[in-house]
Design a protein around this motif. Structure first.
Motif, PDB file in Angstrom:
ATOM      1  N   THR A   6       0.849  -1.189   0.000  1.00 34.44           N
ATOM      2  CA  THR A   6       0.000   0.000   0.000  1.00 34.44           C
ATOM      3  C   THR A   6       0.885   1.239   0.000  1.00 34.44           C
ATOM      4  OG1 THR A   6      -1.828  -1.110   1.131  1.00 34.44           O
ATOM      5  CG2 THR A   6      -1.744   1.292   1.296  1.00 34.44           C
ATOM      6  N   ARG A   7       0.480   2.245  -0.779  1.00 38.27           N
ATOM      7  CA  ARG A   7       1.259   3.470  -0.919  1.00 38.27           C
ATOM      8  C   ARG A   7       0.377   4.685  -0.696  1.00 38.27           C
ATOM      9  NH1 ARG A   7       4.224  -0.064  -0.500  1.00 38.27           N
ATOM     10  NH2 ARG A   7       5.879  -0.825  -1.899  1.00 38.27           N
ATOM     11  N   VAL A   8       1.025   5.823  -0.446  1.00 37.68           N
ATOM     12  CA  VAL A   8       0.295   7.084  -0.333  1.00 37.68           C
ATOM     13  C   VAL A   8      -0.480   7.328  -1.629  1.00 37.68           C
ATOM     14  CG1 VAL A   8       0.537   9.589  -0.145  1.00 37.68           C
ATOM     15  CG2 VAL A   8       1.882   8.077   1.335  1.00 37.68           C
ATOM     16  N   GLY A   9      -1.752   7.690  -1.497  1.00 36.74           N
ATOM     17  CA  GLY A   9      -2.622   7.907  -2.650  1.00 36.74           C
ATOM     18  C   GLY A   9      -3.555   6.748  -2.920  1.00 36.74           C
ATOM     19  N   ASP A  10      -3.258   5.578  -2.374  1.00 38.11           N
ATOM     20  CA  ASP A  10      -4.146   4.425  -2.556  1.00 38.11           C
ATOM     21  C   ASP A  10      -5.463   4.645  -1.800  1.00 38.11           C
ATOM     22  OD1 ASP A  10      -2.174   3.279  -4.038  1.00 38.11           O
ATOM     23  OD2 ASP A  10      -1.597   1.771  -2.546  1.00 38.11           O
ATOM     24  N   THR A  11      -6.498   3.987  -2.279  1.00 37.00           N
ATOM     25  CA  THR A  11      -7.825   4.107  -1.664  1.00 37.00           C
ATOM     26  C   THR A  11      -8.182   2.821  -0.936  1.00 37.00           C
ATOM     27  OG1 THR A  11      -8.563   5.631  -3.392  1.00 37.00           O
ATOM     28  CG2 THR A  11     -10.269   4.554  -2.094  1.00 37.00           C
ATOM     29  N   LEU A  12      -8.705   2.961   0.267  1.00 38.55           N
ATOM     30  CA  LEU A  12      -9.184   1.836   1.061  1.00 38.55           C
ATOM     31  C   LEU A  12     -10.672   2.026   1.334  1.00 38.55           C
ATOM     32  CD1 LEU A  12      -6.328   1.728   3.748  1.00 38.55           C
ATOM     33  CD2 LEU A  12      -6.443   0.426   1.611  1.00 38.55           C
ATOM     34  N   ARG A  13     -11.324   0.949   1.736  1.00 36.89           N
ATOM     35  CA  ARG A  13     -12.714   1.036   2.193  1.00 36.89           C
ATOM     36  C   ARG A  13     -12.759   0.670   3.676  1.00 36.89           C
ATOM     37  NH1 ARG A  13     -17.274  -1.518  -1.520  1.00 36.89           N
ATOM     38  NH2 ARG A  13     -16.138  -3.466  -1.130  1.00 36.89           N
TER      39      ARG A  13
END
Length: 429
Positions: free
Chosen positions: A266-273
């Protein structure tokens, strides 16, 4: 006929879901009419009687692996479209369901506690796209699986006890889902910070698109787009803040799972729910007792959130200004780790201990202990003693939590003065 879109479509589907929930609830409670909700509670559920019957026949259907395998095989064979509601790998799902069965059976003689737990679970399950009709298919598949697993020794009475147990839990889940139709089923969040504290541990900061309601000490289910429909529960490591920013501490527990996706990929800018916040390990509005906090590993995360809220209430920084708490009040924190390297947030903790005279920190190191060794924390708490008047919060690996609870109980601390969350996602919960 064109498809509904936008707000109108959302309202339409919400009405459908509400209708399904009410219809299933009436059916499960044996109500052909649509009376008021009070009638549904007119006859209390005798969970203790069903518990005795289920336990007597339990050897026929345990271990649960075979039963659950047959249940899902039956459900997906009869209703293939349901497969999309589940993650690609069913291993975690099967173990999660086994733990849910065990929780139900072990606590069925306390129906109020079970109802409260499954009401919260029903609210959380909205994020999966579960509709009330899906519970009916689950029940049908379970009955088939029970008969096949138990063989000729099975009885109609035992099956009906299982059905009543399931319907009791499902009715609570439907209530929980129905009561929260006005809130999102899940929240979207963008990763704005990803810091590796160790090769296997990351601190994530996530900013949600819309306000996310929660309290310090609670936890949330998190889904990575790398593993659709695979949700795992992680504690929120901060008190509510004016900005919509959350903090999670994630330790990688194996290969190929959600923890690896969040820590390593996971990196900065990724989207999670995010699912809705859950948990009861929260502070009173104005707690009158001294506080004992016991944490191990990433169990430090919810304790950090609680301390941040206390600091904010006392006007000492660390969070939004909250109603003042009466002075004096001390906080005894026992923080367990295998080694100093595992105290990954030591600088933050040292700064807080220096700044706040009411916080006393006791690090408990388990140098050289084998895997799962968390006994020293419980032993340190027991040696200190004198906890009778305290309100205790316990968080961390299941072995540590269990040992600490046993020690506190033996020391005479009433159960009502100990707060912890039995999270079903934990392998040993």
């Amino acid at each position: 006929m064109h498809a509904f879109t936008g707000t109108v479509g959302n309202e339409y589907h919400a009405l459908l879901a509400r209708h399904d929930a009410m219809r299933l609830r009436r059916r499960m409670l044996g109500q052909d009419r649509a009376p008021g909700p009070d009638l549904a509670r007119a006859v209390p559920y005798d969970g203790a009687a069903d518990q005795r019957l289920i336990v007597r026949h339990l050897p026929l259907v345990t271990p649960f692996d075979e039963l659950i395998g047959r249940l899902y095989d039956e459900m997906f064979a009869r209703w293939p479209s349901l497969r999309r509601l589940f993650p690609a790998s069913m291993e975690f799902q099967r173990s999660h369901l086994a733990r849910a069965f065990r929780y139900l059976i072990e606590n069925l003689d306390r129906p109020d506690e079970v109802a409260a737990f499954f009401t919260r679970l029903g609210r959380d399950h909205r994020k999966l796209g579960v509709r009330p009709v899906h519970y009916e298919t689950f029940e049908a598949a379970l009955c088939v699986a029970l008969r096949k697993s138990a063989g000729p020794g099975w009885s109609e009475a035992a099956e009906q006890a299982w059905v009543r147990m399931l319907r009791f839990a499902v009715a609570a889940m439907v209530d929980g889902a129905e009561a929260t139709l006005a809130e999102p089923a899940y929240w979207r969040g963008t990763v704005v910070g990803h810091e590796l504290r160790r090769p296997d541990l990351a601190v994530l900061r996530v900013r949600t698109d819309e306000p996310y309601p929660y309290r310090a000490g609670q936890y949330a289910a998190v889904e990575s787009p790398l593993l659709p429909q695979a949700w795992r529960q992680y504690s929120l490591a901060c008190a509510p803040r004016p900005v919509r920013e959350l903090e999670f501490h994630v330790r990688q527990t194996g290969a190929g799972g959600v923890s690896e996706a969040l820590v390593a990929h996971t990196r900065v800018g990724d989207t999670l729910r995010l699912g809705p916040a859950q948990g009861t390990m929260t502070l009173d509005d104005d707690p009158a007792r001294e506080l004992l906090m016991v944490a191990g590993g990433t169990g430090w995360a919810p304790v950090k959130a609680l301390l941040e809220e206390l600091a904010g209430r006392r006007g000492g920084g660390g969070g939004p200004t909250l109603p003042a708490v009466r002075e004096p009040r001390g906080v005894q924190l026992f923080l367990g780790a295998r080694s100093r390297d595992e105290l990954y947030d030591a600088r933050v903790l040292a700064r807080w201990a220096e700044r706040h005279r009411w916080l006393h920190v006791v690090p408990v190191l388990d140098e050289g202990a084998g895997a799962g060794g968390r006994g020293p924390v419980a032993e340190a708490v027991a040696r200190r003693g004198g906890w009778a008047g305290h309100l205790a919060f316990v968080s961390g690996p299941p072995a540590m939590v269990g040992a600490t609870l046993a020690r506190l109980t033996a020391a005479g601390l009433p159960a009502g003065q100990v707060r912890y969350d039995p999270v079903l996602d934990s392998p040993a919960a």
